[in-house]
Design an enzyme around this catalytic site. Structure first.
Site, short mmCIF file in Angstrom:
data_model
loop_
_atom_site.label_atom_id
_atom_site.label_comp_id
_atom_site.label_asym_id
_atom_site.label_seq_id
_atom_site.Cartn_x
_atom_site.Cartn_y
_atom_site.Cartn_z
N ASP A 534 6.39 0.64 -1.91
CA ASP A 534 6.71 1.36 -3.14
C ASP A 534 5.86 0.90 -4.32
OD1 ASP A 534 8.07 -1.11 -3.09
OD2 ASP A 534 9.44 -0.45 -4.64
N GLU A 535 5.76 1.79 -5.28
CA GLU A 535 5.23 1.51 -6.62
C GLU A 535 3.82 0.93 -6.64
OE1 GLU A 535 9.34 0.99 -9.13
OE2 GLU A 535 8.39 -0.85 -8.43
#
Length: 865
Positions: A534-535
Site C-alpha cells: 500500500d501507499e
C-alpha cells in the site's frame, strides 16, 4: 631569598590566582539547563484559519529549570504527524521538516536567552483541521551543538483543552470543528438503550447459530472430572487449567467415567470449527468433529460462567441448562496488530492471543515491519534488528532509525525500540497454534519499507568497508544512484524499495525461507505471507538508472507504473514455488489505467486467478472508493473486509477533543463494528464521520456485491495501527470493548435487522439487538475482562447526565457498569455514593463510571441548582 624559593612563591601565587579565577567564573556563569524542566505546551488557536483548510496553533516553551536556555548553540527536535507551512512560523525560531514526522527547531538571531520563569511562543499554520489531543506534537528533546550526537528528553508536552466548543470560536465556517463532551449529549445518546434484566440475557457470547435455554442448571464443582477421548487431551488440559482459575484447583481429565462430568465427545459430520454444547443437570456435553470445534465449544462454556468467578477459589458455580448448535459465519475472523510503528512486548502479544481465542477470533495478521521499525529477527540478516529495531536521535540513520511518534532520543525499549527473537516468535506461533489462531506475517513492501532499506544500507556500508563488494550488494534494497524525488503519505522521502534490483529478490527469498523455518520449528501452519503493497507515492523510480535499464530490456514496460506489477508478479512466484499464496493490501489487486485521459485504478485482470487475498480498507465516505471492497470481490479477488469506516480500532471512539486516536477515516466506537453489515454496508451508512447526514446519492452508481462476489468475501478484520499505541494499556483501551463488536459480527449469523427491507422495522430491530449486546457487555463480558488473564484495561465510557426538575438523572452506554458521584465537586472514588436513581443533592455534581474491580474512568460535571 634564593632563586629556587622565589620560583616556588611564583608557582604558589599563580595557582592561587587560577583557583580564584575559576571560582569567580563558576559563580558568574549561569547553571546548565535541565531539559526535563523545559516545559512545552500546545494549543489550537483556530481551525479554518483564513477561511482555508488549515489551522493555526501555538507552542509555548517555559523554562522551569534553574539554568538558562542560551540564545544560540542548541536545537530541539520533535515528532508531528502533520505538515507545517515553513513560511508561517512566527516567533524567534525556525522550524524545519527533516523526514517522516521529525522536525527541527533552531534559534533565530533575534532569539534571547531564556532564564528561569521565561517563556517563548511559536505559532505556525498546518494543513487540515485539528480536532483532538492526538493532533499534538510529541517527543520533544534537546541537543547541544557541542554534543550533537546526544539527545536529552524534555518534559512531555501538555495540551490546552478548549473550554468551549469551537462553534463559538473564530473560524468555525463549514469545516470540521472541535467538539467537547457534555454529559447532556452523552445522556441523549445513551437513553435509547434499554436496561435489561441480567438473568434474561443470553449466556453465551458471541451469539451462537442456535441457542435454547432449558430452565435447568448444572452445578459445577472442582471434583467433577472431564471425560475425553485421547484426541482431545490438549483441549481438556486447557479447559482444566481455565477452570483452575475459578476453583483454585485443577479438574482431572480421563478417558472414561460414570456420573456427573464434563464430556468431550468426538462426533463426525460437524464442520471444522462447529460444535454442539448441551448442559443438563447431570452433565455438560461438548460434541465436535475437529479440535478447533471442541476448543470453541469450550470457549462458549467459559462465557457461561460469571466474570466474577475468576476471582477464584469458589466451591461451586451454577451453569444454566442450554442446547446449542454453533458454527462461525466467516472462516477468517482476524485482528491486525501493528507492532512496527510502536512495539509491544511478547507478553502483551500472548495476552491478546488469549483475548482473541476467548471470543473465537482465529487469525492474527502480524504487521512486523514498516518505515519506523523491523521487529523480527532474521539470522542471515542481523542488521534488520541490530539496526532496524532501534529508534534514537540521529540525523543520518547510520546506526539506528530516528525517533518517530514521540518515541524520544534514546533506544531504551518500547514503544520505539524492540524486536522478537527467533525464539520469541516461535513461542508466539506455538501459543497461537494451541488456540486455533493462524498467524499471517506481514513483510510490508515495496513502500513503508524504510527500516529494511536503512538496515541493508548499514550492511552494505560495513561489508563495502571490508572490501566485500559482492557481499555488500547481495541484499541492497535501493539503487544508490537513484535521484527520484517523492514523499509518502507519512512524509518519508526514502522509504520505497527499488524493485528493479535483483538483490531485492535475494532479500525476499531469504526472509521468506527463514520465516518458513520458524513456522516449521513451531509446528504451525503457514499458508500465506502478506507483502503489504500500500501507499507507494508518485515519483518513485522515475530517475533510477536500474529501473530505466530494466525497462529498456523488456518492451512490455511502458512506464514506471509497470514496475509495480513486475514486483508483485515476482513475489507471487517466490511464494508459489513454496506452496504459499500471496496476501496484500488492496493495491496489490489494482491496476492503473487511463479513462478520458485521467488515471484510474481498476481491478487488475492479470492476477485475478492467482488466489491472491487482499485486505481492503478504503471505503472512506466521499472518496469515491466507497464500493472498492465489493468491486474487487465481484472481480474475483479473495477479499477480507477491513473497512476503515467500521473496523479501524485505532480510530478515536468519538469526536470529542479529549478522546485519543486518529479520525481521518472515521470515528469507531463499540457500536461501529457491531452495526457493520458485511454484505451491504451501504444499508445503514447514513452519516459521515462527524455525524452529518450524507446525501442520498452517496452510493448512487456504486457496485453492489453480487452473489459471485459474496463467495469471495473470506472474512472480516479489525485493525489496530500503532502510531498512537504507546503502551499495553493504550492498546487495550483502543481495542476494547470495540473488539467484542468485531467478534459478534465475525461469528454470529447475519442478524434480522440487516436483512429487513423496511427501514423503520430494521431500525427498531437493530435498537433491540444493540440493547441486548450492550447489556451483555456491561453485565457479563466486561466483568470477565476485568479479571481474565490478569485483567484488561478497556475504555470506560463517560456517564451521561441531565438535570430535570431539580434532579440529576444519569445513564451509561453499557448498562451494568457502576456510576458513582459526589455532590461537593470532588473527584468520585470507589468509595463515593453509588448512583441508583435520580440525585436530589444540589451543587456541583460529579459522576464517574467504574468497573467491577473499582477502576474508574473520566468524570463529568453537572450543576444542580
Amino acid at each position: 631569598m634564593s632563586t629556587s624559593t622565589n620560583h616556588y612563591f611564583k608557582i604558589f601565587w599563580v595557582a592561587l590566582g587560577t583557583i580564584f579565577l575559576n571560582f569567580t567564573l563558576a559563580r558568574s556563569q549561569p547553571a546548565a539547563l535541565d531539559p526535563q524542566k523545559l516545559v512545552t505546551n500546545w494549543e489550537i488557536n483556530e481551525n479554518n484559519y483564513q477561511n482555508k483548510a488549515q489551522f493555526l496553533s501555538t507552542l509555548t516553551f517555559t523554562n522551569k529549570s534553574t539554568g538558562a536556555l542560551p540564545a544560540t548553540g542548541w536545537k530541539i527536535y520533535f515528532n508531528y504527524n502533520r505538515s507545517i507551512i515553513p513560511s508561517s512560523v512566527r516567533g524567534t525560531v525556525n522550524i524545519q521538516h527533516l523526514n517522516g514526522d521529525l522536525f527541527e527547531i533552531t534559534p533565530r538571531p533575534d532569539f534571547r536567552i531564556m532564564v528561569t520563569g521565561n517563556s517563548t511562543r511559536i505559532s505556525f499554520i498546518t494543513g487540515g483541521s485539528a480536532l483532538n489531543i492526538t493532533d499534538a506534537p510529541s517527543g520533544f528533546y534537546f541537543v547541544q551543538d557541542t554534543n550533537p550526537r546526544q539527545g536529552l528528553a524534555m518534559a512531555p508536552v501538555t495540551v490546552t483543552v478548549p473550554t468551549q466548543a469551537e462553534q463559538s470560536l473564530p473560524g468555525g465556517g463549514n469545516s470540521p470543528t472541535i467538539t467537547l463532551a457534555t454529559p447532556e449529549a452523552i445522556f441523549q445518546q445513551n437513553k435509547a438503550t434499554e436496561d435489561m434484566v441480567a438473568t434474561k440475557l443470553p449466556q453465551v457470547f458471541p451469539t451462537p447459530a442456535s441457542y435454547r435455554e432449558t430452565n435447568t442448571e448444572f452445578i459445577l464443582t472442582p471434583d467433577i472430572p472431564i471425560i475425553t477421548p485421547a484426541d482431545y487431551f490438549p483441549e481438556a488440559e486447557m479447559l482444566a487449567n481455565d477452570l483452575a482459575a475459578v476453583f483454585g484447583k485443577k479438574l482431572t481429565f480421563k478417558n472414561t467415567g460414570e456420573g456427573k462430568a464434563i464430556r468431550l465427545i468426538k462426533k463426525e459430520g460437524l464442520g471444522p470449527e462447529a460444535y454442539e454444547l448441551r448442559v443438563t443437570p447431570q452433565e455438560i456435553i461438548i460434541n465436535a468433529t475437529a479440535p478447533a470445534g471442541m476448543f470453541y465449544g469450550m470457549q462458549s462454556l467459559k462465557t457461561m460462567l460469571p466474570g466474577t468467578a475468576l476471582d477464584g477459589k469458589l466451591k461451586s458455580v451454577s451453569i444454566k441448562g442450554v442446547e446449542i448448535t454453533d458454527s462461525p459465519r466467516f472462516n477468517h475472523r482476524a485482528v491486525m496488530l501493528d507492532v512496527a510503528r510502536n512495539f509491544q512486548p511478547k507478553k502483551q502479544v500472548l495476552k491478546i492471543l488469549d483475548l482473541m481465542a476467548l471470543y473465537k477470533l482465529n487469525v492474527l495478521h502480524f504487521h512486523l515491519n514498516d518505515d519506523e521499525g523491523w521487529r523480527l529477527e532474521i539470522k542471515t540478516l542481523p542488521e534488520l534488528t541490530e539496526f532496524g529495531s532501534k529508534r534514537a536521535h540521529t540525523l543520518d540513520s547510520r546506526n539506528n532509525l530516528p525517533p518517530s511518534y514521540g518515541s524520544g532520543p534514546v533506544s531504551t525499549g518500547p514503544p520505539g525500540s524492540g524486536f522478537y527473537t527467533r525464539a520469541d516468535f516461535v513461542e508466539i506461533l506455538k501459543y497461537a497454534r494451541d488456540r486455533n489462531i493462524k498467524v499471517i506475517p506481514e513483510i510490508e513492501t515495496p513502500g513503508h519499507a524504510r527500516a529494511a532499506i536503512k538496515a541493508m544500507d548499514a550492511r552494505y556500508t560495513r561489508l563495502l568497508g571490508a572490501g566485500q563488494r559482492e557481499a555488500a550488494e547481495k541484499y541492497l534494497l535501493r539503487d544508490i544512484n537513484d535521484k527520484s524525488e517523492y514523499q509518502s503519505v507519512q512524509n518519508w522521502n526514502d522509504n520505497v524499495i527499488n524493485v528493479a534490483l535483483p538483490s531485492v529478490y535475494n532479500f525476499m527469498e531469504t526472509v521468506v525461507d527463514e520465516v518458513r523455518e520458524m513456522y516449521k520449528e513451531a509446528g504451525a501452519t503457514l499458508q500465506t505471507i502478506h507483502f503489504g503493497g500500500d501507499e507507494v507515492p508518485n515519483g518513485v523510480w522515475v530517475k533510477s538508472p536500474q529501473v530505466q535499464k530494466l525497462m529498456q530490456q523488456d518492451e512490455r514496460f511502458t512506464s514506471v507504473d509497470d514496475m509495480w506489477y513486475y514486483y508483485f508478479g515476482k513475489v507471487n512466484e517466490i511464494l508459489k514455488t513454496r506452496n504459499l499464496y500471496l496476501s496484500g493490501w488492496e493495491e496489490v489487486a489494482m491496476r492503473k489505467t487511463e479513462i478520458d485521459g485521467q488515471k484510474h485504478y481498476i481491478p487488475n485482470p492479470s492476477l485475478v486467478n492467482e488466489n491472491i487475498h487482499v485486505d481492503v480498507w478504503n471505503n472512506v465516505l466521499g472518496s469515491g472508493a466507497e464500493d472498492l471492497p465489493y468491486r474487487l470481490a465481484n472481480a474475483g479477488y479473495k477479499v477480507v473486509l477491513s473497512n476503515v469506516t467500521h473496523l479501524y480500532m485505532d480510530m478515536a471512539y468519538n469526536n470529542t477533543f479529549e478522546e485519543p486516536g486518529f479520525y481521518w477515516g472515521s470515528y469507531v466506537d463499540v457500536d461501529k463494528p457491531f452495526r457493520f453489515i458485511p454484505f451491504n454496508y451501504y444499508k445503514n451508512t447514513k452519516t459521515d464521520k462527524f455525524g452529518k447526514l450524507l446525501p442520498r446519492t452517496i452510493f448512487a452508481g456504486k457496485e453492489r456485491l453480487t452473489e459471485f462476489g459474496k463467495n469471495n468475501i473470506v472474512g472480516i478484520q479489525g485493525l489496530l495501527w500503532a502510531e498512537t499505541i504507546i503502551s499495553p494499556e493504550r492498546m487495550e483501551y483502543m481495542l476494547l470493548p470495540k473488539l467484542l463488536g468485531l467478534a459478534e459480527r465475525a461469528w454470529a449469523p447475519e442478524p434480522d435487522w440487516a436483512l429487513e427491507k423496511d427501514s423503520v422495522k430494521s431500525e427498531a430491530q437493530y435498537q433491540q439487538a444493540w440493547s441486548q449486546f450492550a447489556n451483555v457487555l456491561g453485565k457479563r463480558e466486561l466483568s470477565r475482562l476485568d479479571r481474565y488473564r490478569g485483567g484488561f484495561r478497556y475504555r470506560l465510557p463517560l456517564p451521561g447526565a441531565i438535570v430535570q426538575n431539580g434532579k440529576v438523572t444519569a445513564n451509561v452506554q453499557l448498562p451494568g457498569l457502576t456510576i458513582r458521584y459526589t455532590a461537593d465537586g470532588t473527584e468520585p472514588t470507589v468509595k463515593s455514593k453509588l448512583y441508583t436513581g435520580p440525585i436530589i443533592e444540589t451543587g456541583a455534581i460529579k459522576l464517574r463510571t467504574f468497573d467491577s474491580t473499582g477502576r474508574g474512568g473520566k468524570s463529568v460535571r453537572v450543576v444542580n441548582l
